[in-house]
Structure formats: structure tokens, C-alpha cells
Design a protein around this motif. Sequence first.
Motif, PDB file in Angstrom:
ATOM      1  N   VAL A 184       0.842  -1.180   0.000  1.00  0.00           N
ATOM      2  CA  VAL A 184       0.000   0.000   0.000  1.00  0.00           C
ATOM      3  C   VAL A 184       0.883   1.237   0.000  1.00  0.00           C
ATOM      4  O   VAL A 184       1.876   1.313   0.726  1.00  0.00           O
ATOM      5  N   GLN A 185       0.510   2.203  -0.826  1.00  0.00           N
ATOM      6  CA  GLN A 185       1.150   3.508  -0.813  1.00  0.00           C
ATOM      7  C   GLN A 185       0.117   4.578  -0.522  1.00  0.00           C
ATOM      8  O   GLN A 185      -1.033   4.476  -0.948  1.00  0.00           O
ATOM      9  N   LEU A 186       0.531   5.605   0.200  1.00  0.00           N
ATOM     10  CA  LEU A 186      -0.332   6.713   0.548  1.00  0.00           C
ATOM     11  C   LEU A 186       0.168   7.970  -0.143  1.00  0.00           C
ATOM     12  O   LEU A 186       1.339   8.325  -0.012  1.00  0.00           O
ATOM     13  N   VAL A 187      -0.713   8.630  -0.868  1.00  0.00           N
ATOM     14  CA  VAL A 187      -0.377   9.838  -1.594  1.00  0.00           C
ATOM     15  C   VAL A 187      -1.113  11.009  -0.976  1.00  0.00           C
ATOM     16  O   VAL A 187      -2.344  11.006  -0.905  1.00  0.00           O
ATOM     17  N   GLU A 188      -0.360  12.013  -0.531  1.00  0.00           N
ATOM     18  CA  GLU A 188      -0.914  13.164   0.162  1.00  0.00           C
ATOM     19  C   GLU A 188      -0.881  14.396  -0.730  1.00  0.00           C
ATOM     20  O   GLU A 188      -0.035  14.520  -1.620  1.00  0.00           O
ATOM     21  N   SER A 189      -1.791  15.319  -0.440  1.00  0.00           N
ATOM     22  CA  SER A 189      -1.803  16.606  -1.119  1.00  0.00           C
ATOM     23  C   SER A 189      -2.516  17.622  -0.239  1.00  0.00           C
ATOM     24  O   SER A 189      -3.205  17.260   0.713  1.00  0.00           O
ATOM     25  N   GLY A 190      -2.346  18.892  -0.558  1.00  0.00           N
ATOM     26  CA  GLY A 190      -3.084  19.946   0.111  1.00  0.00           C
ATOM     27  C   GLY A 190      -2.274  20.846   1.017  1.00  0.00           C
ATOM     28  O   GLY A 190      -2.798  21.870   1.491  1.00  0.00           O
ATOM     29  N   GLY A 191      -1.028  20.500   1.291  1.00  0.00           N
ATOM     30  CA  GLY A 191      -0.208  21.353   2.130  1.00  0.00           C
ATOM     31  C   GLY A 191       0.158  22.639   1.416  1.00  0.00           C
ATOM     32  O   GLY A 191       0.004  22.770   0.204  1.00  0.00           O
ATOM     33  N   GLY A 192       0.648  23.593   2.190  1.00  0.00           N
ATOM     34  CA  GLY A 192       1.037  24.865   1.612  1.00  0.00           C
ATOM     35  C   GLY A 192       1.212  25.932   2.660  1.00  0.00           C
ATOM     36  O   GLY A 192       1.304  25.651   3.855  1.00  0.00           O
ATOM     37  N   LEU A 193       1.251  27.178   2.194  1.00  0.00           N
ATOM     38  CA  LEU A 193       1.424  28.338   3.052  1.00  0.00           C
ATOM     39  C   LEU A 193       0.094  29.056   3.208  1.00  0.00           C
ATOM     40  O   LEU A 193      -0.593  29.324   2.221  1.00  0.00           O
ATOM     41  N   VAL A 194      -0.247  29.381   4.438  1.00  0.00           N
ATOM     42  CA  VAL A 194      -1.500  30.065   4.716  1.00  0.00           C
ATOM     43  C   VAL A 194      -1.300  31.028   5.881  1.00  0.00           C
ATOM     44  O   VAL A 194      -0.457  30.798   6.747  1.00  0.00           O
ATOM     45  N   GLN A 195      -2.053  32.115   5.887  1.00  0.00           N
ATOM     46  CA  GLN A 195      -2.006  33.055   6.996  1.00  0.00           C
ATOM     47  C   GLN A 195      -2.791  32.534   8.190  1.00  0.00           C
ATOM     48  O   GLN A 195      -3.721  31.729   8.044  1.00  0.00           O
ATOM     49  N   ALA A 196      -2.401  32.981   9.372  1.00  0.00           N
ATOM     50  CA  ALA A 196      -3.141  32.622  10.571  1.00  0.00           C
ATOM     51  C   ALA A 196      -4.618  32.970  10.405  1.00  0.00           C
ATOM     52  O   ALA A 196      -4.961  34.039   9.898  1.00  0.00           O
ATOM     53  N   GLY A 197      -5.456  32.052  10.830  1.00  0.00           N
ATOM     54  CA  GLY A 197      -6.888  32.216  10.666  1.00  0.00           C
ATOM     55  C   GLY A 197      -7.437  31.616   9.389  1.00  0.00           C
ATOM     56  O   GLY A 197      -8.663  31.495   9.241  1.00  0.00           O
ATOM     57  N   GLY A 198      -6.562  31.226   8.483  1.00  0.00           N
ATOM     58  CA  GLY A 198      -6.979  30.640   7.232  1.00  0.00           C
ATOM     59  C   GLY A 198      -7.251  29.158   7.339  1.00  0.00           C
ATOM     60  O   GLY A 198      -7.191  28.566   8.418  1.00  0.00           O
ATOM     61  N   SER A 199      -7.528  28.542   6.189  1.00  0.00           N
ATOM     62  CA  SER A 199      -7.902  27.136   6.141  1.00  0.00           C
ATOM     63  C   SER A 199      -7.135  26.395   5.064  1.00  0.00           C
ATOM     64  O   SER A 199      -6.731  26.974   4.052  1.00  0.00           O
ATOM     65  N   LEU A 200      -6.938  25.111   5.289  1.00  0.00           N
ATOM     66  CA  LEU A 200      -6.385  24.200   4.311  1.00  0.00           C
ATOM     67  C   LEU A 200      -7.115  22.871   4.419  1.00  0.00           C
ATOM     68  O   LEU A 200      -7.621  22.526   5.488  1.00  0.00           O
ATOM     69  N   ARG A 201      -7.132  22.134   3.317  1.00  0.00           N
ATOM     70  CA  ARG A 201      -7.707  20.800   3.311  1.00  0.00           C
ATOM     71  C   ARG A 201      -6.681  19.814   2.781  1.00  0.00           C
ATOM     72  O   ARG A 201      -6.256  19.908   1.630  1.00  0.00           O
ATOM     73  N   LEU A 202      -6.284  18.875   3.615  1.00  0.00           N
ATOM     74  CA  LEU A 202      -5.351  17.841   3.227  1.00  0.00           C
ATOM     75  C   LEU A 202      -6.109  16.603   2.775  1.00  0.00           C
ATOM     76  O   LEU A 202      -7.187  16.299   3.284  1.00  0.00           O
ATOM     77  N   SER A 203      -5.534  15.877   1.835  1.00  0.00           N
ATOM     78  CA  SER A 203      -6.116  14.621   1.399  1.00  0.00           C
ATOM     79  C   SER A 203      -5.047  13.541   1.347  1.00  0.00           C
ATOM     80  O   SER A 203      -3.866  13.826   1.173  1.00  0.00           O
ATOM     81  N   CYS A 204      -5.479  12.307   1.500  1.00  0.00           N
ATOM     82  CA  CYS A 204      -4.582  11.158   1.476  1.00  0.00           C
ATOM     83  C   CYS A 204      -5.322  10.004   0.830  1.00  0.00           C
ATOM     84  O   CYS A 204      -6.396   9.615   1.299  1.00  0.00           O
ATOM     85  N   THR A 205      -4.748   9.432  -0.226  1.00  0.00           N
ATOM     86  CA  THR A 205      -5.372   8.344  -0.955  1.00  0.00           C
ATOM     87  C   THR A 205      -4.480   7.113  -0.934  1.00  0.00           C
ATOM     88  O   THR A 205      -3.288   7.198  -1.231  1.00  0.00           O
ATOM     89  N   ALA A 206      -5.049   5.975  -0.572  1.00  0.00           N
ATOM     90  CA  ALA A 206      -4.334   4.706  -0.582  1.00  0.00           C
ATOM     91  C   ALA A 206      -4.369   4.105  -1.980  1.00  0.00           C
ATOM     92  O   ALA A 206      -5.422   4.046  -2.617  1.00  0.00           O
ATOM     93  N   SER A 207      -3.221   3.638  -2.464  1.00  0.00           N
ATOM     94  CA  SER A 207      -3.102   3.176  -3.840  1.00  0.00           C
ATOM     95  C   SER A 207      -3.632   1.768  -4.074  1.00  0.00           C
ATOM     96  O   SER A 207      -3.954   1.423  -5.207  1.00  0.00           O
ATOM     97  N   ARG A 208      -3.727   0.954  -3.045  1.00  0.00           N
ATOM     98  CA  ARG A 208      -4.138  -0.430  -3.179  1.00  0.00           C
ATOM     99  C   ARG A 208      -5.567  -0.631  -2.701  1.00  0.00           C
ATOM    100  O   ARG A 208      -5.946  -0.150  -1.638  1.00  0.00           O
ATOM    101  N   THR A 209      -6.354  -1.345  -3.501  1.00  0.00           N
ATOM    102  CA  THR A 209      -7.735  -1.660  -3.144  1.00  0.00           C
ATOM    103  C   THR A 209      -7.903  -3.100  -2.687  1.00  0.00           C
ATOM    104  O   THR A 209      -8.986  -3.473  -2.234  1.00  0.00           O
ATOM    105  N   ASP A 210      -6.859  -3.924  -2.802  1.00  0.00           N
ATOM    106  CA  ASP A 210      -6.939  -5.307  -2.362  1.00  0.00           C
ATOM    107  C   ASP A 210      -6.648  -5.459  -0.876  1.00  0.00           C
ATOM    108  O   ASP A 210      -6.792  -6.544  -0.321  1.00  0.00           O
ATOM    109  N   PHE A 211      -6.221  -4.397  -0.237  1.00  0.00           N
ATOM    110  CA  PHE A 211      -6.086  -4.347   1.212  1.00  0.00           C
ATOM    111  C   PHE A 211      -7.296  -3.642   1.800  1.00  0.00           C
ATOM    112  O   PHE A 211      -7.822  -2.699   1.218  1.00  0.00           O
ATOM    113  N   GLN A 212      -7.716  -4.101   2.958  1.00  0.00           N
ATOM    114  CA  GLN A 212      -8.744  -3.396   3.701  1.00  0.00           C
ATOM    115  C   GLN A 212      -8.065  -2.322   4.546  1.00  0.00           C
ATOM    116  O   GLN A 212      -7.213  -2.629   5.376  1.00  0.00           O
TER     117      GLN A 212
END
Length: 120
Positions: free
Chosen positions: A2-30
Motif C-alpha cells: 500500500v502507498q499513501l499519496v498526500e496533497s493539500g499542504g502549503g502556506l496560509v495566513q493565521a486564521g486561514g484554512s487548508l484541506r489535506l487529502s490522502c489516498t491509498a493506492s491499493r484496493t486489495d487491502f482493507q
Amino acid sequence: QVQLVESGGGLVQAGGSLRLSCTASRTDFQINTMAWYRQTPGNQRELVAEINRLGNRDYADSVKERFSISRDNAKNTMYLQMNNLKPEDTAVYYCHAEAFKRYFGDLKVWGQGTLVTVSS
């Protein structure tokens, strides 16, 4: 494996928002429990939030009421919605997953990490 691929990081000002995501590459694992950790220089990696397949959630005290963890089991994807970010939230955020496959056993998998920087 299984591999995990992340995205969504970055630079933001205090009080701001970010949304991180993580997707697993394998579907044969639970994919069971998934979690977000974060780490700053000189410190151990700490648990930010976790969620199991049923949707039960736990949060670190420092992020309660600001962060929200969720997952889409059909997409093998987990999200972390981060609101009202503070400079002390600055860290490398890591996705983690516990996976299981019959005749293989358990896997504990880390993503590569994504940097979140919150400026004041």
C-alpha cells in the motif's frame, strides 16, 4: 504494498484554512484506521486526528473545534479540514493507515508528508 499519496499542504495566513487529502493506492487491502500525524523539528511525531472505517473520530486537544477528519471508503481517501489555523500548527503532516489482507497480515503505512506553514 500500500502507498499513501498526500496533497493539500502549503502556506496560509493565521486564521486561514487548508484541506489535506490522502489516498491509498491499493484496493486489495482493507484500510482500517487512518490518521493524521504532524512533526516539527526536534519533536516526536504526534497524533493529530484518527478515524476508523465506521467513522469514529478522535482528535488531539490542540486541534479540537478547528480540525475535522473524514474519509470516503469507496475512494480509499481520507481528508483533514483545517480551519482557524495558528502558527503553532506549522509542521510536516503525515498520513498513516493500518491495512489488512488475508494471508498477508497487517501493514502500517506512512505517507511522504506534506508541509503546512502558517504565518502570523
